[in-house]
Design an enzyme around this catalytic site. Structure first.
Site, PDB file in Angstrom:
ATOM      1  N   HIS A  78       0.827  -1.215   0.000  1.00 58.35           N
ATOM      2  CA  HIS A  78       0.000   0.000   0.000  1.00 58.35           C
ATOM      3  C   HIS A  78       0.856   1.258   0.000  1.00 58.35           C
ATOM      4  CE1 HIS A  78       0.388   0.914   4.394  1.00 58.35           C
ATOM      5  NE2 HIS A  78       0.391  -0.398   4.557  1.00 58.35           N
ATOM      6  N   ASP A  80      -0.175   4.460   1.113  1.00 58.55           N
ATOM      7  CA  ASP A  80      -0.404   5.470   2.145  1.00 58.55           C
ATOM      8  C   ASP A  80       0.388   5.164   3.406  1.00 58.55           C
ATOM      9  OD1 ASP A  80      -2.143   3.218   2.571  1.00 58.55           O
ATOM     10  OD2 ASP A  80      -3.265   4.397   4.034  1.00 58.55           O
ATOM     11  N   ASP A 140       6.380   1.205   6.424  1.00 58.86           N
ATOM     12  CA  ASP A 140       5.022   0.680   6.299  1.00 58.86           C
ATOM     13  C   ASP A 140       4.251   1.620   5.393  1.00 58.86           C
ATOM     14  OD1 ASP A 140       2.533  -0.454   6.644  1.00 58.86           O
ATOM     15  OD2 ASP A 140       2.296   0.193   8.717  1.00 58.86           O
ATOM     16  N   GLU A 174      -4.911   2.021   2.783  1.00 59.21           N
ATOM     17  CA  GLU A 174      -4.925   0.814   3.619  1.00 59.21           C
ATOM     18  C   GLU A 174      -4.959   1.161   5.091  1.00 59.21           C
ATOM     19  OE1 GLU A 174      -2.943  -2.574   5.909  1.00 59.21           O
ATOM     20  OE2 GLU A 174      -2.467  -0.431   5.768  1.00 59.21           O
ATOM     21  N   GLU A 175      -4.253   2.212   5.467  1.00 59.50           N
ATOM     22  CA  GLU A 175      -4.119   2.552   6.884  1.00 59.50           C
ATOM     23  C   GLU A 175      -5.428   3.030   7.513  1.00 59.50           C
ATOM     24  OE1 GLU A 175      -1.757   1.739   8.622  1.00 59.50           O
ATOM     25  OE2 GLU A 175       0.107   1.726   7.483  1.00 59.50           O
ATOM     26  N   ASP A 197       3.914  -6.607   3.677  1.00 57.11           N
ATOM     27  CA  ASP A 197       3.511  -5.552   4.608  1.00 57.11           C
ATOM     28  C   ASP A 197       3.779  -5.948   6.063  1.00 57.11           C
ATOM     29  OD1 ASP A 197       2.402  -3.144   5.424  1.00 57.11           O
ATOM     30  OD2 ASP A 197       0.329  -3.837   5.304  1.00 57.11           O
ATOM     31  N   HIS A 379       4.244   3.225  12.354  1.00 58.47           N
ATOM     32  CA  HIS A 379       3.253   4.254  12.722  1.00 58.47           C
ATOM     33  C   HIS A 379       3.779   5.321  13.669  1.00 58.47           C
ATOM     34  CE1 HIS A 379      -0.584   1.733  11.611  1.00 58.47           C
ATOM     35  NE2 HIS A 379       0.413   1.589  10.737  1.00 58.47           N
TER      36      HIS A 379
END
Length: 409
Positions: A78, A80, A140, A174-175, A197, A379
């Site tokens: 992904h 984002d 990520d 995705e997030e 991922d 994150h």
């Protein structure tokens, strides 16, 4: 591994943080900018069926180089980054040949410490890419993107490595739980796929949380404080009462492995109305339902005790445990394990304490377990990844393509 790190550093320079308050797809314009870049790179690699659709999904295909029939496999990542920390103006720093101790993040007070993050002790001698302490890194999942494209470039440059069709997909949002919403499984064309991922080297995951969002809305009455006696009902006080009714030992910071939790993720307070945003997680579908019933019972209990004001609960299921959809296709897991072992990587099969696009895609007819990227601490500003881990991911992807071709000879 040519250009792997260069690709990764290029991708993290794009600001692609997703935004859950926006309904369009993708939720932020930066994701489209990165998608255009990726589309152009895939065209330069002379892949076929390269497409960027109106919703920001990038797809392409590396054609088979064998004459026998091999099921098409997919590789997905992904674009984002998480809303939890800024992804703007990312300034990566590379620590070569890490020798232990704290790593200073930029010029501020933030450090990456092996006391707080013991995984660092296993990485002596590795080359580590960190943040400067002001943003997340974006490993990520931009590491996954870089690893997929590098693996595809390697296969293109080495036609002696035999493989079937390989379908590539890069998804937006995705997030914020929407990565699979508009993914066209039929157009993608793979029989099964892998999201790249995961975290540390060796991670192989085909179980994830069942997930529900829970919005608790506390209604009060706002009156001027000077004349509020027997009139004002402060919704923030009601919200505080509700939070105190939740089990303190069943939160993310108190749980691990297969344990579920309730997580108060956001608050929008005011006197008249306070909204509490929770997420509920459990690996067992029945356990998730029990947690939903528990929350409703606490809402009912609080409402029955209130003489004024009220509380309402809105529950929204987000995704479910992919295990029930992947387990009937054990060969998918076995191929990934064989590829890792062939690359001297010990498979570390564990549940995902979260979700991936693969969870949703598995329920859309595309079984899709998750493979490591080599990253840690996603994150947040302490996110990091090792160059060696990224290189291992590329080797595993290449070997996975080769093993699949061999299996179906």
């Amino acid at each position: 591994m040519d250009n792997l790190v260069e690709r990764f550093l290029r991708y993290v320079s794009f600001e692609t943080q997703s935004n859950s308050s926006v309904t369009q797809c993708p939720s932020t314009s930066g994701q489209i900018v990165l998608a255009e870049q990726l589309k152009n790179e895939l065209i330069e690699l002379e892949l076929v069926d390269v497409e960027l659709d109106e919703n920001g999904y990038v797809m392409a295909r590396l054609p088979s180089n064998v004459e026998h029939d091999v099921p098409a496999i997919g590789l997905i990542a992904h674009m984002d980054t998480a809303p939890d920390a800024s992804g703007k103006d990312v300034v990566p720093q590379i620590v070569e040949n890490y020798q232990g101790g704290d790593i200073a993040l930029g010029i501020g007070d933030e450090v990456l410490s092996p006391i707080q993050y013991p995984d660092l002790r296993k990485l002596l001698g590795h080359n580590i890419i960190t943040t400067d302490g002001t943003t997340l890194l974006g490993a990520d999942n931009k590491a996954g993107i870089a690893e997929i494209i590098t693996a595809i470039a390697h296969l293109k440059a080495n036609p002696d490595i035999k493989h079937g069709d390989i379908c590539i997909g890069f998804t937006p949002d995705e997030e914020i739980g929407r990565g699979a919403n508009l993914f066209n499984v039929e157009k993608f064309g793979a029989k099964w796929a892998y999201t790249i991922d995961g975290g540390p080297v060796g991670e192989l995951e085909f179980e994830n949380f069942n997930a529900t969002s829970a919005d608790v809305i506390c209604h009060g009455v706002n009156v001027h404080p000077g004349t509020a006696k027997n009139k004002m009902i402060n919704s923030m006080n009601i919200a505080a009462q509700f939070q105190l009714m939740m089990p303190t030992e069943e939160t993310p910071e108190c749980t691990e492995h297969y344990e579920g939790f309730y997580h108060l993720k956001s608050m929008e307070p005011s006197v008249a109305k306070t909204e509490l945003g929770y997420i509920i997680r459990d690996f067992d579908r029945k356990g998730l339902e029990q947690r939903k019933v528990f929350m409703q019972s606490k809402v009912d209990e609080l409402n029955s005790s209130l003489t004024k004001g009220r509380v309402e609960l809105i529950l929204t299921d987000c995704y479910f445990n992919m295990r029930e959809m992947v387990e009937p296709h054990q060969h998918i897991i076995e191929l990934a394990k064989e590829a890792m072992i062939a690359c001297d990587v010990k498979p570390d099969i564990k549940p995902i304490r979260g979700g991936t696009d693969g969870a949703r895609l598995s329920f859309m007819g595309l079984p899709c377990p998750n493979i490591f990227t080599g990253g840690y601490n996603f994150h947040g500003i302490h996110e990091f990844i090792t160059i060696e881990g990224m290189e291992q991911a590329v080797r595993v992807i290449v070997k996975l393509a080769e093993k699949t071709s061999e299996k179906y000879q």
